[in-house]
Write a protein that holds these residues in place. Sequence first.
Motif, PDB file in Angstrom:
ATOM      1  N   GLN A 110       3.022 -50.550 103.523  1.00  0.00           N
ATOM      2  CA  GLN A 110       4.060 -50.834 102.522  1.00  0.00           C
ATOM      3  C   GLN A 110       3.679 -50.260 101.162  1.00  0.00           C
ATOM      4  O   GLN A 110       4.542 -49.697 100.449  1.00  0.00           O
ATOM      5  CB  GLN A 110       4.278 -52.337 102.430  1.00  0.00           C
ATOM      6  CG  GLN A 110       5.399 -52.735 101.475  1.00  0.00           C
ATOM      7  CD  GLN A 110       5.593 -54.243 101.447  1.00  0.00           C
ATOM      8  OE1 GLN A 110       4.748 -54.994 101.911  1.00  0.00           O
ATOM      9  NE2 GLN A 110       6.721 -54.683 100.910  1.00  0.00           N
ATOM     10  N   LEU A 111       2.426 -50.357 100.791  1.00  0.00           N
ATOM     11  CA  LEU A 111       1.980 -49.782  99.512  1.00  0.00           C
ATOM     12  C   LEU A 111       2.127 -48.257  99.517  1.00  0.00           C
ATOM     13  O   LEU A 111       2.572 -47.658  98.522  1.00  0.00           O
ATOM     14  CB  LEU A 111       0.527 -50.174  99.263  1.00  0.00           C
ATOM     15  CG  LEU A 111      -0.105 -49.657  97.973  1.00  0.00           C
ATOM     16  CD1 LEU A 111       0.660 -50.178  96.755  1.00  0.00           C
ATOM     17  CD2 LEU A 111      -1.577 -50.047  97.890  1.00  0.00           C
ATOM     18  N   ASP A 112       1.786 -47.621 100.621  1.00  0.00           N
ATOM     19  CA  ASP A 112       1.928 -46.164 100.705  1.00  0.00           C
ATOM     20  C   ASP A 112       3.399 -45.759 100.638  1.00  0.00           C
ATOM     21  O   ASP A 112       3.743 -44.752  99.992  1.00  0.00           O
ATOM     22  CB  ASP A 112       1.296 -45.662 102.003  1.00  0.00           C
ATOM     23  CG  ASP A 112       1.392 -44.158 102.130  1.00  0.00           C
ATOM     24  OD1 ASP A 112       0.585 -43.446 101.496  1.00  0.00           O
ATOM     25  OD2 ASP A 112       2.281 -43.699 102.880  1.00  0.00           O
ATOM     26  N   VAL A 113       4.270 -46.536 101.281  1.00  0.00           N
ATOM     27  CA  VAL A 113       5.702 -46.214 101.247  1.00  0.00           C
ATOM     28  C   VAL A 113       6.242 -46.342  99.831  1.00  0.00           C
ATOM     29  O   VAL A 113       7.042 -45.515  99.366  1.00  0.00           O
ATOM     30  CB  VAL A 113       6.454 -47.113 102.235  1.00  0.00           C
ATOM     31  CG1 VAL A 113       7.963 -46.988 102.045  1.00  0.00           C
ATOM     32  CG2 VAL A 113       6.076 -46.766 103.665  1.00  0.00           C
ATOM     33  N   GLN A 114       5.845 -47.370  99.116  1.00  0.00           N
ATOM     34  CA  GLN A 114       6.305 -47.545  97.741  1.00  0.00           C
ATOM     35  C   GLN A 114       5.885 -46.379  96.853  1.00  0.00           C
ATOM     36  O   GLN A 114       6.612 -45.992  95.924  1.00  0.00           O
ATOM     37  CB  GLN A 114       5.763 -48.862  97.183  1.00  0.00           C
ATOM     38  CG  GLN A 114       6.373 -50.097  97.831  1.00  0.00           C
ATOM     39  CD  GLN A 114       5.747 -51.386  97.325  1.00  0.00           C
ATOM     40  OE1 GLN A 114       4.798 -51.350  96.539  1.00  0.00           O
ATOM     41  NE2 GLN A 114       6.276 -52.517  97.768  1.00  0.00           N
ATOM     42  N   MET A 115       4.725 -45.811  97.145  1.00  0.00           N
ATOM     43  CA  MET A 115       4.238 -44.710  96.325  1.00  0.00           C
ATOM     44  C   MET A 115       4.885 -43.382  96.721  1.00  0.00           C
ATOM     45  O   MET A 115       5.131 -42.526  95.867  1.00  0.00           O
ATOM     46  CB  MET A 115       2.718 -44.593  96.450  1.00  0.00           C
ATOM     47  CG  MET A 115       1.960 -45.801  95.912  1.00  0.00           C
ATOM     48  SD  MET A 115       0.185 -45.669  96.218  1.00  0.00           S
ATOM     49  CE  MET A 115      -0.185 -44.145  95.371  1.00  0.00           C
ATOM     50  N   MET A 116       5.204 -43.180  97.994  1.00  0.00           N
ATOM     51  CA  MET A 116       5.638 -41.879  98.471  1.00  0.00           C
ATOM     52  C   MET A 116       7.141 -41.780  98.710  1.00  0.00           C
ATOM     53  O   MET A 116       7.662 -40.681  98.892  1.00  0.00           O
ATOM     54  CB  MET A 116       4.909 -41.540  99.787  1.00  0.00           C
ATOM     55  CG  MET A 116       3.400 -41.510  99.656  1.00  0.00           C
ATOM     56  SD  MET A 116       2.828 -40.318  98.410  1.00  0.00           S
ATOM     57  CE  MET A 116       3.454 -38.809  99.096  1.00  0.00           C
ATOM     58  N   SER A 117       7.858 -42.887  98.703  1.00  0.00           N
ATOM     59  CA  SER A 117       9.288 -42.826  99.025  1.00  0.00           C
ATOM     60  C   SER A 117      10.072 -42.168  97.882  1.00  0.00           C
ATOM     61  O   SER A 117       9.920 -42.541  96.711  1.00  0.00           O
ATOM     62  CB  SER A 117       9.835 -44.237  99.276  1.00  0.00           C
ATOM     63  OG  SER A 117      11.231 -44.185  99.465  1.00  0.00           O
ATOM     64  N   PRO A 118      10.942 -41.212  98.228  1.00  0.00           N
ATOM     65  CA  PRO A 118      11.781 -40.592  97.183  1.00  0.00           C
ATOM     66  C   PRO A 118      13.046 -41.402  96.889  1.00  0.00           C
ATOM     67  O   PRO A 118      13.828 -41.010  96.027  1.00  0.00           O
ATOM     68  CB  PRO A 118      12.116 -39.242  97.796  1.00  0.00           C
ATOM     69  CG  PRO A 118      12.116 -39.487  99.260  1.00  0.00           C
ATOM     70  CD  PRO A 118      11.082 -40.537  99.522  1.00  0.00           C
TER      71      PRO A 118
END
Length: 377
Positions: A110-118
């Motif tokens: 979830q943390l990675d998605v928050q950082m990488m999601s456009p």
Amino acid sequence: MPLLSSDAKLFGIDLSTLGGQLREAWQQLAHLPWMRRFMPRFPVKVAGWESRPDGMAWVRGDRLEWVQRANGGTTASPDYAAVLLPSEQVLVRTLRLPAMSPKALHGAVQLDVQMMSPFTEEQTLWAYAARSPGGASSVRLVDVVITSRDQVEGALKEQGYRLPAGMAPEVWADAVTQTIMITGFGEQRRLAREARQRIWLLTGVLVVAALAAALAATPTAQLYLRAEDANAQFARLTQATRDVVTKRQALVAEAESVSALMDRRNQQIDHLRVMALLTRVLPDDTAVQRVQFKGDKLTVQGLSDDTSEAVRLLSKEPGLRDVRLPSAVTRSSRTSKESFTLEATLDPAVLGVHAMDEAKDESEATGTPSVPAKEGA
């Protein structure tokens, strides 16, 4: 100092998180390959694109198995429908993460998605699936798919006419090596059905295990019941024969008393017969001054002209054993006779009271009168 602590712990186990830990353990168990084989699977009609044409697939939980890859086709009617997102509408990432609990893994992704999601937070839809790189490595590969809600809704509208009517379609997306389900659409009905079937399956397994345990425990239970029944019957028999046993014990005690009395009677010496024997055997020059009986011991004190002759005559008589002079013989100055003390052991078989009774019985049986003892001087 408070007597009760606010920490919900028992033997070092945090009870407040016990439910979550049990759920995580069940999830890890359910994702094992050999465990997944026992889970129910359902045929799903998948609406794809040019790169992935329409087809049928088997679905178990969050795993999709294409029929074309497995056996080339199926005649099973689809129970559910699904839409496969095109690759241009999905952002795919592969993360290398150390082995961790499902909860920690979800937080890391979830943390990675928050950082990488456009996309914005409200528009972002994402899902992931972990896989092992093989070998004994502790690193896990996590395939992550990221898309937007508008793109998913557009795909559903575009592909809806190609799916069976009345079915809320699920949403899936292709990752590197597997197809990942994006939650929040039509999968709830299928997952609820799978949960019910798992419950029935688990119930059946528990029932079979209980029956097997009962079958295994039946011989032991039968032996236990037989032992209990034998103990109860023995207790009833003991209660019923208590009076008889008491009377028997009393009879045995009386018999032992009678036997002891008979033994004492058989050992009893006939003093009159001993006195008659001394009168008959001792020579006329011998005078008996004192006769003492102590059990089967005879002590005689007296005067005699020849003490050794008196001892010799008594030693030859049956019924007298160990005839001896315990002390030295002295000569009296007034009478010129020898003063002696003589001891002997009496034989109850010859000189006892019962010996006379047996002699009488034998004489009565043969018809010959018993010979009375000869009176000596």
